[in-house]
Write an enzyme that holds these catalytic residues in place. Structure first.
Site, PDB file in Angstrom:
ATOM      1  N   GLU A 109     -33.635  13.074  93.142  1.00  0.00           N
ATOM      2  CA  GLU A 109     -33.195  13.259  91.860  1.00  0.00           C
ATOM      3  C   GLU A 109     -33.316  14.312  91.262  1.00  0.00           C
ATOM      4  O   GLU A 109     -33.779  15.523  91.519  1.00  0.00           O
ATOM      5  CB  GLU A 109     -35.619  13.044  90.968  1.00  0.00           C
ATOM      6  CG  GLU A 109     -35.143  13.002  89.884  1.00  0.00           C
ATOM      7  CD  GLU A 109     -34.485  11.846  89.260  1.00  0.00           C
ATOM      8  OE1 GLU A 109     -34.728   9.959  89.484  1.00  0.00           O
ATOM      9  OE2 GLU A 109     -33.943  11.598  88.192  1.00  0.00           O
ATOM     10  N   CYS A 119     -25.222  11.141  94.453  1.00  0.00           N
ATOM     11  CA  CYS A 119     -25.925  10.340  93.515  1.00  0.00           C
ATOM     12  C   CYS A 119     -26.397  11.848  93.150  1.00  0.00           C
ATOM     13  O   CYS A 119     -25.698  12.842  91.927  1.00  0.00           O
ATOM     14  CB  CYS A 119     -26.947   9.282  93.814  1.00  0.00           C
ATOM     15  SG  CYS A 119     -27.120   8.489  92.930  1.00  0.00           S
ATOM     16  N   ARG A 125     -26.250  11.167  83.801  1.00  0.00           N
ATOM     17  CA  ARG A 125     -27.161  10.915  84.426  1.00  0.00           C
ATOM     18  C   ARG A 125     -27.445   9.279  84.302  1.00  0.00           C
ATOM     19  O   ARG A 125     -26.939   8.851  83.076  1.00  0.00           O
ATOM     20  CB  ARG A 125     -28.286  11.544  84.646  1.00  0.00           C
ATOM     21  CG  ARG A 125     -28.448  12.862  85.329  1.00  0.00           C
ATOM     22  CD  ARG A 125     -29.447  13.800  84.960  1.00  0.00           C
ATOM     23  NE  ARG A 125     -30.866  13.026  85.684  1.00  0.00           N
ATOM     24  CZ  ARG A 125     -31.725  13.235  85.684  1.00  0.00           C
ATOM     25  NH1 ARG A 125     -32.092  13.473  84.246  1.00  0.00           N
ATOM     26  NH2 ARG A 125     -32.770  12.866  86.547  1.00  0.00           N
ATOM     27  N   ARG A 182     -29.587   3.888  90.524  1.00  0.00           N
ATOM     28  CA  ARG A 182     -29.556   4.613  89.366  1.00  0.00           C
ATOM     29  C   ARG A 182     -28.604   5.975  89.216  1.00  0.00           C
ATOM     30  O   ARG A 182     -29.096   6.898  88.831  1.00  0.00           O
ATOM     31  CB  ARG A 182     -31.429   5.210  88.746  1.00  0.00           C
ATOM     32  CG  ARG A 182     -32.505   4.719  88.652  1.00  0.00           C
ATOM     33  CD  ARG A 182     -33.598   5.000  88.411  1.00  0.00           C
ATOM     34  NE  ARG A 182     -34.628   6.114  89.998  1.00  0.00           N
ATOM     35  CZ  ARG A 182     -34.129   7.079  89.754  1.00  0.00           C
ATOM     36  NH1 ARG A 182     -34.289   8.034  89.193  1.00  0.00           N
ATOM     37  NH2 ARG A 182     -34.583   7.555  91.419  1.00  0.00           N
ATOM     38  N   HIS A 218     -24.497   4.584  97.689  1.00  0.00           N
ATOM     39  CA  HIS A 218     -25.089   5.386  98.736  1.00  0.00           C
ATOM     40  C   HIS A 218     -24.971   5.269  99.886  1.00  0.00           C
ATOM     41  O   HIS A 218     -24.900   4.507 100.463  1.00  0.00           O
ATOM     42  CB  HIS A 218     -26.966   4.936  98.463  1.00  0.00           C
ATOM     43  CG  HIS A 218     -27.148   5.856  97.347  1.00  0.00           C
ATOM     44  ND1 HIS A 218     -28.369   6.936  97.996  1.00  0.00           N
ATOM     45  CD2 HIS A 218     -27.748   6.008  95.974  1.00  0.00           C
ATOM     46  CE1 HIS A 218     -28.845   7.743  97.025  1.00  0.00           C
ATOM     47  NE2 HIS A 218     -28.188   7.179  96.312  1.00  0.00           N
ATOM     48  N   GLU A 261     -24.592   6.214 102.967  1.00  0.00           N
ATOM     49  CA  GLU A 261     -26.141   6.294 103.525  1.00  0.00           C
ATOM     50  C   GLU A 261     -26.917   5.213 104.158  1.00  0.00           C
ATOM     51  O   GLU A 261     -27.950   4.981 105.175  1.00  0.00           O
ATOM     52  CB  GLU A 261     -26.439   7.948 103.562  1.00  0.00           C
ATOM     53  CG  GLU A 261     -27.783   7.498 102.387  1.00  0.00           C
ATOM     54  CD  GLU A 261     -27.339   8.261 100.916  1.00  0.00           C
ATOM     55  OE1 GLU A 261     -26.438   7.699 101.224  1.00  0.00           O
ATOM     56  OE2 GLU A 261     -28.476   7.627 100.548  1.00  0.00           O
TER      57      GLU A 261
HETATM   58  N1  GLN Z   1     -31.081   9.095  88.938  1.00  0.00           N
HETATM   59  C1  GLN Z   1     -31.359  10.521  89.506  1.00  0.00           C
HETATM   60  C2  GLN Z   1     -30.664  11.301  89.238  1.00  0.00           C
HETATM   61  O1  GLN Z   1     -30.796  11.680  87.750  1.00  0.00           O
HETATM   62  C3  GLN Z   1     -30.410  10.487  91.148  1.00  0.00           C
HETATM   63  C4  GLN Z   1     -30.428   8.804  91.298  1.00  0.00           C
HETATM   64  C5  GLN Z   1     -30.137   8.931  92.981  1.00  0.00           C
HETATM   65  O2  GLN Z   1     -30.070   9.929  93.186  1.00  0.00           O
HETATM   66  N2  GLN Z   1     -30.009   7.588  93.794  1.00  0.00           N
HETATM   67  O3  GLN Z   1     -31.296  12.441  89.451  1.00  0.00           O
END
Ligand code: GLN
Length: 184
Positions: A40, A70, A97, A127, A162, A164
């Site tokens: 996040e 991400c 985002r 996300r 992702h 990983e």
């Molecule tokens: N939505 C997240 C953000 O804004 C990122 C999501 C993720 O790393 N899987 O930081």
């Protein structure tokens, strides 16, 4: 500090590459390359600032090869219009985002990345951001629909998904072989 760093360490381990968690400015002196994981980006900004790591990390990112996934990719871009997220301006785009919509939240798909891989890659999006205002110096390596999802600029590699979270470490291998080793 936060996010899916343990899975990245596992992927690197599969390639026989040693990794360590970076939690202090001292840790930054012990590494040759860095992964900024997903998680996040608001929380990461807060933790990096509160732990006094934002400035040392910003300094280290001037020379270290880095792979951002991400939330890590959001932080590596140009400053976005959200003051809770402080970006490192290491790659020329602005991240939007949660751009695939909160209601969908996550999905997986198969990516074809012939420029770097000889097989399809199973990509997990959680996300995920989209990259906007992409500069001409940024090389898109993979697209999903019309959206670039794996991009590179100099020593910086980013994925909105992702890598990983699958058992296939080939994008980590690409980062090591084509970015880390070649920038030595
Ligand atoms: N939505 C997240 C953000 O804004 C990122 C999501 C993720 O790393 N899987 O930081």
């Amino acid at each position: 500090m936060q996010g899916s760093f343990a899975k990245h360490a596992y992927s690197m381990g599969n390639l026989g590459i040693k990794s360590r968690a970076v939690r202090t400015a001292e840790d930054l002196k012990l590494i040759d390359a860095l992964i900024l994981p997903g998680g996040e980006s608001t929380t990461m900004t807060l933790l990096l600032e509160n732990e006094g790591l934002w400035d040392p990390l910003n300094e280290a990112l001037k020379t270290l090869p880095v792979f951002g996934t991400c939330a890590g990719a959001i932080l590596l871009g140009q400053q976005i219009d959200d003051e809770r997220v402080r970006c490192f301006n290491r790659i020329n785009y602005k991240a939007e985002r949660n751009a695939y919509g909160r209601q969908i939240e996550s999905f997986s798909t198969t990516l074809v990345i012939p420029s770097i891989l000889d097989h399809d890659f199973h990509a997990v999006f959680i996300r995920a951001p989209k990259f906007r205002e992409i500069g001409p110096e940024v090389v898109p390596l993979a697209v999903f629909g019309s959206d670039p999802v794996l991009l590179k600029q100099g020593k910086v590699l980013v994925a909105s998904f992702h890598p990983e979270l699958t058992d296939d470490p080939s994008i980590h291998k690409y980062f090591m072989d084509e970015i880390v080793l070649k920038s030595r």
